[in-house]
Design a protein around this motif. Structure first.
Motif, mmCIF file in Angstrom:
data_model
loop_
_atom_site.group_PDB
_atom_site.id
_atom_site.type_symbol
_atom_site.label_atom_id
_atom_site.label_comp_id
_atom_site.label_asym_id
_atom_site.label_seq_id
_atom_site.Cartn_x
_atom_site.Cartn_y
_atom_site.Cartn_z
ATOM 1 N N MET A 8 0.793 -1.209 -0.132
ATOM 2 C CA MET A 8 -0.013 -0.104 0.354
ATOM 3 C C MET A 8 0.821 1.420 0.091
ATOM 4 O O MET A 8 1.733 1.390 0.902
ATOM 5 C CB MET A 8 -0.795 -0.351 1.119
ATOM 6 N N PHE B 130 0.429 5.792 0.301
ATOM 7 C CA PHE B 130 -0.630 6.302 0.899
ATOM 8 C C PHE B 130 -0.838 7.660 0.213
ATOM 9 O O PHE B 130 0.654 8.086 -0.463
ATOM 10 C CB PHE B 130 -0.270 6.175 2.139
ATOM 11 N N ASN C 150 3.271 8.325 4.741
ATOM 12 C CA ASN C 150 3.187 7.831 6.246
ATOM 13 C C ASN C 150 4.478 7.576 6.217
ATOM 14 O O ASN C 150 4.251 6.097 6.788
ATOM 15 C CB ASN C 150 2.368 6.969 6.286
ATOM 16 N N LEU C 151 5.397 7.680 5.809
ATOM 17 C CA LEU C 151 6.972 7.005 6.475
ATOM 18 C C LEU C 151 6.977 7.703 7.720
ATOM 19 O O LEU C 151 6.663 8.105 8.091
ATOM 20 C CB LEU C 151 7.732 7.828 5.361
ATOM 21 N N PHE C 152 7.468 6.969 8.207
ATOM 22 C CA PHE C 152 8.350 6.788 9.689
ATOM 23 C C PHE C 152 9.717 7.416 9.576
ATOM 24 O O PHE C 152 10.551 7.962 9.402
ATOM 25 C CB PHE C 152 8.617 5.047 10.482
ATOM 26 N N PRO C 153 9.796 8.895 10.781
ATOM 27 C CA PRO C 153 10.141 10.368 10.503
ATOM 28 C C PRO C 153 11.054 9.685 11.108
ATOM 29 O O PRO C 153 12.741 10.174 11.437
ATOM 30 C CB PRO C 153 9.387 11.532 11.855
ATOM 31 N N GLN C 154 11.215 8.779 12.224
ATOM 32 C CA GLN C 154 13.042 8.232 12.778
ATOM 33 C C GLN C 154 13.751 7.686 12.115
ATOM 34 O O GLN C 154 14.474 7.789 12.885
ATOM 35 C CB GLN C 154 12.622 8.339 14.562
ATOM 36 N N TYR C 155 13.607 7.081 11.218
ATOM 37 C CA TYR C 155 13.659 6.156 10.125
ATOM 38 C C TYR C 155 14.736 6.653 8.978
ATOM 39 O O TYR C 155 13.756 7.857 8.338
ATOM 40 C CB TYR C 155 13.412 5.044 10.130
ATOM 41 N N LEU D 96 13.265 -1.512 7.663
ATOM 42 C CA LEU D 96 12.340 -2.294 8.994
ATOM 43 C C LEU D 96 11.622 -3.715 8.688
ATOM 44 O O LEU D 96 12.005 -4.542 9.406
ATOM 45 C CB LEU D 96 11.776 -1.137 9.660
ATOM 46 N N ALA D 97 10.649 -2.975 7.857
ATOM 47 C CA ALA D 97 9.577 -4.191 7.805
ATOM 48 C C ALA D 97 10.669 -6.020 7.692
ATOM 49 O O ALA D 97 9.984 -7.015 8.775
ATOM 50 C CB ALA D 97 8.757 -4.122 7.132
ATOM 51 N N HIS E 47 11.828 14.059 6.659
ATOM 52 C CA HIS E 47 11.954 15.786 6.659
ATOM 53 C C HIS E 47 12.957 16.168 5.797
ATOM 54 O O HIS E 47 13.041 17.179 5.812
ATOM 55 C CB HIS E 47 12.179 16.232 8.104
ATOM 56 N N ARG F 151 9.463 0.935 0.484
ATOM 57 C CA ARG F 151 8.849 0.092 1.352
ATOM 58 C C ARG F 151 7.978 -0.683 1.091
ATOM 59 O O ARG F 151 7.948 -1.850 1.341
ATOM 60 C CB ARG F 151 8.748 1.220 1.935
ATOM 61 N N ALA F 152 6.837 -0.617 0.060
ATOM 62 C CA ALA F 152 5.769 -1.417 -0.201
ATOM 63 C C ALA F 152 6.311 -2.529 -0.871
ATOM 64 O O ALA F 152 6.355 -3.646 -0.592
ATOM 65 C CB ALA F 152 4.740 -0.597 -0.660
#
Lengths: 218, 252
Positions: free
Chosen positions: B89, B91, B95-100, B108-109, B144, B158-159
Motif C-alpha cells: 500500500m 498512501f 506515512n514514512l516513519f520519521p525517525q528512520y 525495517l519491515a 523531513h 518500502r511497499a
C-alpha cells in the motif's frame, strides 16, 4: 556555622533526592500502564481509571499524603506503614507515585494520541504486529513529543517533595527550618532554595540534552 | 487464473453504505486504475483489500487463496497480518516513519518479519529498490529532509520491499505540489512497464489512460463502468462517467 548548616542541609537533601528518584522510577512506568487503561476500548477499564485520574488530579497532593498516611489507621484499624521514618517514607512514596503516575499518564495519552493514524496504518500494511508497531514506530515519536511536558512535571516534582513534611517526612526544608528553632537563624531556610535551584538547573540541562538528541527527526 | 478476485464486497460506516457490492478480477502483471468522484468508495475499496477496513460482506481471493470470506467471522490479528502481506500500500500522505532514514524505512519491515534472514541481503535489496526509485543519493536522509516526491518514492520502495502480489496506490500524487507529481508518476509508469501488478486510485486521468490496462469507474459504491482506457475515458457509456470526465476536462 556555614559548614554545619551545609552538611545538615545536604543530609536533608538526600531525603529529598531519595523521594524524587524513587517516585520517578515507579511513576513513569505506572503512568504508561494507566495511560493504556485510560485509552482502553473496554468501558470497565477506561471509566474507573479516568475516574481515579480525575480524583487524583482534582485534589491537593497534600491531602492525598494525609489520606494515605492516616487512612489505613482510620479505616482498617491498623497502621499499615509501621512506625518510624521508614514507614513515613513509604507512605510518602506511595502518595507521590500515585499522584505523579496520573499526571504522567495524561501526558503519555496526549503523546500517544497525537501520533497520526497513518503511522499505525503504514505499520499494519507492512505486516508489523501491535507490539512491534508500538515499540519500533510509535514509542520514540511519543517520547520526542512528551519531553517538554515531562520535564515540566519532573521539575515540579523536585519542589513538591517538600510537601511530604506534612507527614513528618524528613527532607531539606525541614532541616533548614530546624535552625530557626535551634539557633535562631533564618538564612539556612533561604539557603535551601539554592539546592533546589541547582538541582532543577541540572535537570533543565539534562532535558535540553535529550531534546537535542531527538532533534534528528521531525 | 486471475491473481485477484473480488466478489460482492460491501462496507457500511454506521448507516452509510460506502460499498454496495463490488466485484472485479485482474490478471497478474496488469495495471488497474480506479477513477471516480470523492465519496464514490474507491479509497474504501483499496483499504478493504489491505484490511485497513474489514468488509462487512464479500470475498477476496488472491492466487486462488480465499483471504476473506464474509462468513468467516472475525479474523485474528495474525491472520490479518498474513493476509495483508499479499498487498502493498502506498498512501496519499506517504506515512514514512520519521525517525528512520529512507533506507531504514525500506528495510525495517523485512528485518522484523523474518529475523532469520541475513541483514546484509535485506540491506542490499533495499539499496537496489531505492536506486530503482532514483534515490541512490538520498538513502541516508531522514524523511523531513526529503521533498514530497522523494518521500513518496521511498514509500513505494518500502511497499515493494515485501514483494507484494499486488501493489495498491491511494491517490499517490494528491498530496504533492504539481511540479513534483511527474517524478512519482514516472516511477509508477516504469513499474507498470515491468509488469508489476498494481491497483491505482487516482484523479490523474491522463496518467491513468497512459499507464493502465484497464479502468474501473466507481460511483455511489458501485462499479458503473469497466474497460480499456480508450473505451472508458474516451467513449464512456455511463451517464455518471461522462459527467465526471467532462467536469475534469473543464477544470483542465
Amino acid at each position: 556555622m556555614f559548614t554545619t548548616v551545609t552538611l545538615s542541609l545536604l543530609d536533608g537533601f538526600l531525603g529529598t533526592l531519595r523521594l524524587f528518584a524513587l517516585t520517578l522510577l515507579f511513576s513513569l512506568p505506572l503512568g504508561l500502564i494507566i495511560s493504556f487503561g485510560s485509552m482502553s476500548r473496554s468501558v470497565i477499564l477506561r471509566v474507573p481509571i479516568r475516574f481515579i485520574i480525575w480524583v487524583i488530579r482534582g485534589t491537593p497532593l497534600m491531602l492525598q499524603l494525609l489520606v494515605i498516611f492516616y487512612g489505613p489507621g482510620i479505616f482498617l484499624g491498623r497502621n499499615l506503614w509501621g512506625s518510624g521514618s521508614g514507614g513515613r517514607f513509604m507512605a510518602a512514596l506511595v502518595a507521590f507515585v500515585i499522584n505523579y503516575a496520573c499526571y504522567f499518564s495524561e501526558i503519555f495519552r496526549g503523546g500517544i494520541q497525537s501520533i497520526s493514524k497513518g503511522q499505525y496504518e503504514a505499520a499494519a500494511v507492512l505486516g508489523l504486529t501491535r507490539t512491534q508497531t508500538f515499540f519500533k514506530i510509535i514509542l520514540l515519536q511519543v517520547i520526542k513529543r512528551i519531553v517538554p511536558p515531562v520535564s515540566n512535571e519532573v521539575i515540579t516534582l523536585v519542589k513538591d517533595t517538600s510537601l511530604a513534611r506534612v507527614i513528618a517526612f524528613y527532607e531539606i526544608i525541614w532541616e533548614g527550618e530546624r535552625f530557626i528553632k535551634s539557633s535562631g537563624i533564618i538564612w539556612p531556610l533561604f539557603y535551601t532554595g539554592a539546592f533546589y535551584l541547582i538541582f532543577s538547573g541540572l535537570l533543565t540541562l539534562m532535558f535540553g540534552f535529550i531534546e537535542k538528541k531527538l532533534d534528528y527527526f521531525r | 487464473m486471475a491473481i485477484l478476485e473480488v466478489k460482492d464486497i460491501k462496507k457500511n460506516f454506521g448507516n452509510v453504505e460506502i460499498l454496495k457490492g463490488i466485484s472485479f478480477d485482474m490478471e497478474k502483471g496488469q495495471t488497474l486504475s480506479i477513477l471516480g468522484s470523492s465519496g464514490s468508495g474507491k479509497t474504501t475499496l483499496l483499504r478493504c483489500l489491505n484490511f485497513l477496513e474489514i468488509p462487512d460482506d464479500g470475498e477476496i481471493t488472491v492466487n486462488g487463496n480465499v483471504l476473506f470470506d464474509g462468513s468467516c467471522g472475525n479474523l485474528s490479528d495474525s491472520e490479518l497480518n498474513k493476509s495483508r502481506l499479499h498487498f502493498g500500500m502506498v498512501f496519499q500522505q506517504f506515512n514514512l516513519f520519521p525517525q528512520y532514514t529512507a533506507l531504514e524505512n525500506v528495510t525495517l519491515a523485512p528485518e522484523l518479519l523474518d529475523k532469520n534472514r541475513n541483514r546484509q541481503d535485506i540491506l542490499e535489496e533495499g539499496k537496489v529498490l531505492l536506486e530503482k526509485m532514483g534515490l541512490s543519493d538520498r538513502m541516508n536522509n531522514y524523511p523531513h529532509q526529503l521533498s514530497g516526491g522523494q518521500q513518496q518514492r521511498v514509500a513505494i520502495a518500502r511497499a515493494l520491499a515485501l514483494k507484494p502480489d499486488i501493489l495498491c496506490f491511494d491517490e499517490p500524487t494528491s498530496a504533492l505540489d504539481p511540479e513534483l507529481t511527474g517524478e512519482v508518476l514516472k516511477v509508477i509508469k516504469e513499474l507498470a512497464e515491468q509488469h508489476t501488478t498494481m491497483i491505482i486510485v487516482t484523479h490523474e486521468i491522463e496518467f491513468a489512460r497512459n499507464v493502465s490496462d484497464e479502468i474501473l469507474f466507481m460511483d455511489g459504491g458501485f462499479i458503473v463502468e469497466r474497460g480499456a482506457p480508450a473505451q472508458v475515458i474516451d467513449n464512456p457509456e455511463n451517464e455518471r462517467t461522462k459527467k465526471f470526465l467532462s467536469s475534469i476536462h473543464r477544470k483542465a
